[in-house]
Design an enzyme around this catalytic site. Structure first.
Site, PDB file in Angstrom:
ATOM      1  N   GLY A   1       0.656  -1.244  -0.126  1.00 48.61           N
ATOM      2  CA  GLY A   1      -0.031   0.184   0.035  1.00 48.61           C
ATOM      3  C   GLY A   1       0.937   1.271  -0.051  1.00 48.61           C
ATOM      4  O   GLY A   1       2.066   1.227  -0.413  1.00 48.61           O
ATOM      5  N   ASP A   2       0.214   2.430   0.565  1.00 49.21           N
ATOM      6  CA  ASP A   2       0.895   3.700   0.508  1.00 49.21           C
ATOM      7  C   ASP A   2       1.988   3.606   1.374  1.00 49.21           C
ATOM      8  O   ASP A   2       3.286   4.202   0.632  1.00 49.21           O
ATOM      9  CB  ASP A   2      -0.131   4.934   0.671  1.00 49.21           C
ATOM     10  CG  ASP A   2      -0.604   4.492   1.956  1.00 49.21           C
ATOM     11  OD1 ASP A   2      -0.709   3.692   2.750  1.00 49.21           O
ATOM     12  OD2 ASP A   2      -1.382   5.621   2.382  1.00 49.21           O
ATOM     13  N   GLY A   3       1.979   3.079   2.375  1.00 41.96           N
ATOM     14  CA  GLY A   3       3.270   3.107   3.284  1.00 41.96           C
ATOM     15  C   GLY A   3       4.363   2.462   2.554  1.00 41.96           C
ATOM     16  O   GLY A   3       5.510   2.572   2.570  1.00 41.96           O
TER      17      GLY A   3
ATOM     18  N   ASP B   1      -8.578  -0.468   0.483  1.00 43.15           N
ATOM     19  CA  ASP B   1      -9.198   0.608   0.759  1.00 43.15           C
ATOM     20  C   ASP B   1      -9.391   1.604  -0.776  1.00 43.15           C
ATOM     21  O   ASP B   1     -10.087   2.527  -0.401  1.00 43.15           O
ATOM     22  CB  ASP B   1      -8.860   1.844   1.698  1.00 43.15           C
ATOM     23  CG  ASP B   1      -8.680   1.069   3.045  1.00 43.15           C
ATOM     24  OD1 ASP B   1      -9.187   0.117   3.423  1.00 43.15           O
ATOM     25  OD2 ASP B   1      -7.877   1.641   4.141  1.00 43.15           O
TER      26      ASP B   1
ATOM     27  N   ARG C   1      -9.404   3.702   6.364  1.00 38.67           N
ATOM     28  CA  ARG C   1      -8.721   4.552   7.510  1.00 38.67           C
ATOM     29  C   ARG C   1      -9.040   5.889   7.076  1.00 38.67           C
ATOM     30  O   ARG C   1      -9.479   6.709   7.973  1.00 38.67           O
ATOM     31  CB  ARG C   1      -7.204   4.162   7.659  1.00 38.67           C
ATOM     32  CG  ARG C   1      -7.089   2.878   8.156  1.00 38.67           C
ATOM     33  CD  ARG C   1      -5.525   2.754   8.492  1.00 38.67           C
ATOM     34  NE  ARG C   1      -4.863   3.867   9.220  1.00 38.67           N
ATOM     35  CZ  ARG C   1      -4.954   4.002  10.809  1.00 38.67           C
ATOM     36  NH1 ARG C   1      -5.323   2.936  11.388  1.00 38.67           N
ATOM     37  NH2 ARG C   1      -4.504   4.933  11.081  1.00 38.67           N
TER      38      ARG C   1
ATOM     39  N   MET D   1     -12.927 -10.919   7.191  1.00 39.27           N
ATOM     40  CA  MET D   1     -13.616 -11.833   6.305  1.00 39.27           C
ATOM     41  C   MET D   1     -13.178 -11.326   4.831  1.00 39.27           C
ATOM     42  O   MET D   1     -12.919 -11.995   3.712  1.00 39.27           O
ATOM     43  CB  MET D   1     -15.117 -12.020   6.640  1.00 39.27           C
ATOM     44  CG  MET D   1     -15.480 -12.837   7.844  1.00 39.27           C
ATOM     45  SD  MET D   1     -17.007 -12.671   7.861  1.00 39.27           S
ATOM     46  CE  MET D   1     -17.667 -13.626   6.659  1.00 39.27           C
TER      47      MET D   1
ATOM     48  N   ARG E   1     -10.555  -9.074   4.124  1.00 33.79           N
ATOM     49  CA  ARG E   1      -9.475  -9.160   3.533  1.00 33.79           C
ATOM     50  C   ARG E   1      -8.868 -10.592   3.087  1.00 33.79           C
ATOM     51  O   ARG E   1      -7.967 -10.508   2.144  1.00 33.79           O
ATOM     52  CB  ARG E   1      -8.659  -8.521   4.770  1.00 33.79           C
ATOM     53  CG  ARG E   1      -8.697  -7.239   5.043  1.00 33.79           C
ATOM     54  CD  ARG E   1      -7.862  -6.781   6.530  1.00 33.79           C
ATOM     55  NE  ARG E   1      -6.981  -7.690   7.085  1.00 33.79           N
ATOM     56  CZ  ARG E   1      -5.810  -7.496   7.498  1.00 33.79           C
ATOM     57  NH1 ARG E   1      -5.563  -6.123   7.368  1.00 33.79           N
ATOM     58  NH2 ARG E   1      -5.249  -8.423   7.976  1.00 33.79           N
TER      59      ARG E   1
END
Length: 444
Positions: free
Chosen positions: A174-176, A205, A250, A363, A365
């Site tokens: 992801g972004d991180g 997300d 988030r 569930m 994910r």
């Protein structure tokens, strides 16, 4: 509109020699005119323009796909694949298609999986991968390679890349994770290593910017609808019943928004980009009061990042961070369920009232990708392979306006895809749910 089109430059490796693409001899392909992508093939970042505004820039990205010439000798390639961060439908499909694509399209025979995320580069033994081993991985949820958050030690990671002789690194996250990939790319460049670094954006997300969507998102929306349907049945089967569903998101509410639009059973959708309040005129309680009076039940969907500023925290909770450095969120669903019950007891003492809370996060994910996401993962993986083999580095592959492009890593790492509450899509949500515009009412 501006006449010139600005093309985003892509970093390229400079110490390798051009050679003929082995796809020319591949029995599965019959390269014809237009098969190979040229440097002048670009994808526009937007396709809608205001012709009355002459100052609008036209930004474009290099089109993804096979090039007539490549820079790597396939027999000399040693590729590493790593999955980082949380789970997402489609991770195993991407791994599988990277392995099969490298092996079958370009004849690469040294392909390694790095276990447990970034820390696996320097703390665990790599797993040798081949098409036979990964054959059924796309049918499994999660990631067979295992993943983790944190563990990012730049020096140790690049030392391991150099020591093990990896000259292609495929980073799924992801972004991180993409911000970490930028640092790896910069350090590899500083050391003058001929290593191709590419990122494959993964976030359930759908909060990665520039690209149309991230893989796993459509599967997540599909699964979220099942939770909403269950909440609707529970609410409809009770006296003054409320079905409360917490979905992932988030900092962005894309899953909640799309699941709401797809379901049509949702009465109120709460997302991080659009603040809300509970008490008073135009608040959530007033809206639900009327909804229960009119219909006898209601379904409420809330993204995990919504309302976090309203939940009471002690000093320890204010400082708590996860392994990626993010503030640990409190459970907005549990808090909202409690707040709803307290409100009803005050406003309607002794009257029947039920709140059924469903949290399908793990569930959603953990499931395998659906057909649409599986196809998408294949195209992402193959686009990445074509780009790296052509000598590009420091880039991300992804669809822009439906066409696959190569985007500089740092651009993707710095850009967030948030729900635009001024967009017609959010107006569509409000028209479907008839929920109040909390921000407008609150400011008014």
């Amino acid at each position: 509109m501006a006449d010139a089109t600005s093309i985003r430059d892509l970093p390229s490796l400079t110490g390798l020699h051009h050679r003929r693409n082995p796809l020319e001899e591949n029995p599965f392909f019959h390269p014809s005119h237009g098969f190979y992508i040229t440097p002048s093939d670009v994808i526009l970042s937007q396709v809608v323009y205001d012709l009355s505004d002459a100052s609008q820039p036209r930004i474009s990205y290099h089109r993804a796909g096979p090039r007539r010439e490549i820079l790597y000798e396939p027999s000399a390639v040693k590729a590493a694949i790593v999955t980082c961060g949380g789970l997402c439908p489609g991770m195993n499909t991407v791994i599988r298609e990277l392995v099969v694509g490298l092996w079958e399209l370009y004849g690469v025979r040294e392909i390694y999986g790095i276990p447990a995320g970034y820390r696996g580069f320097y703390s665990m033994e790599a797993v040798e991968l081949n098409p036979k081993l990964v054959h059924n991985w796309h049918k499994k949820g999660g990631t067979v390679l295992a993943t983790s958050r944190g563990g990012f030690d730049l020096r140790k990671i690049v030392d391991a890349i150099q020591h093990n002789g990896y000259n292609q690194v495929y980073i799924i996250g992801g972004d991180g994770t993409m911000r970490g990939a930028v640092k790896i790319f910069n350090e590899v460049t500083r050391r003058k290593l001929e290593v191709g670094i590419t990122g494959i954006p993964k976030t359930v997300d759908n909060d990665v910017g520039i690209i149309d969507r991230s893989f796993g998102f459509q599967t997540a929306v599909e699964m979220a609808q099942e939770a909403i349907s269950a909440a609707h049945v529970e609410a409809e089967s009770a006296v003054n019943g409320i079905g409360l569903v917490k979905l992932m998101g988030r900092s962005t509410g894309h899953i909640a928004l799309h699941a709401t639009l797809s379901s049509r059973d949702v009465d109120c959708c709460l997302i991080p980009e659009n603040g809300f309040y509970l008490e008073g005129k135009g608040g959530l309680f007033e809206f639900l009061e009327q909804r229960l009076k009119d219909h006898g039940h209601a379904v409420l969907v809330v993204a995990e990042g919504a309302g976090q500023e309203m939940i009471p925290r002690n000093e320890t909770q204010k400082q708590e961070r996860d392994e990626s450095g993010n503030l640990v969120f409190l459970d907005v669903g549990v808090w909202l369920k409690s707040a709803l019950k307290e409100w009803w007891e005050r406003a309607h003492p002794g009257e029947l009232f039920t709140v059924k809370y469903i949290d399908p996060t793990y569930m959603i994910r953990a499931v395998p990708a659906n057909a649409t996401d599986n196809l998408y993962c294949t195209l992402l993986a193959h686009s990445s392979i074509h780009g790296v083999m052509a000598g590009y580095t420091g880039f991300v592959s992804g669809p822009i306006n439906g066409n696959y492009a190569y985007i500089p890593l740092d651009e993707v790492a710095q850009t967030k895809n948030e729900v635009n509450t001024s967009d017609p899509k959010w107006a569509w949500v409000r028209s479907v749910t008839n929920q109040p515009d909390f921000v407008t009412n609150f400011k008014g």
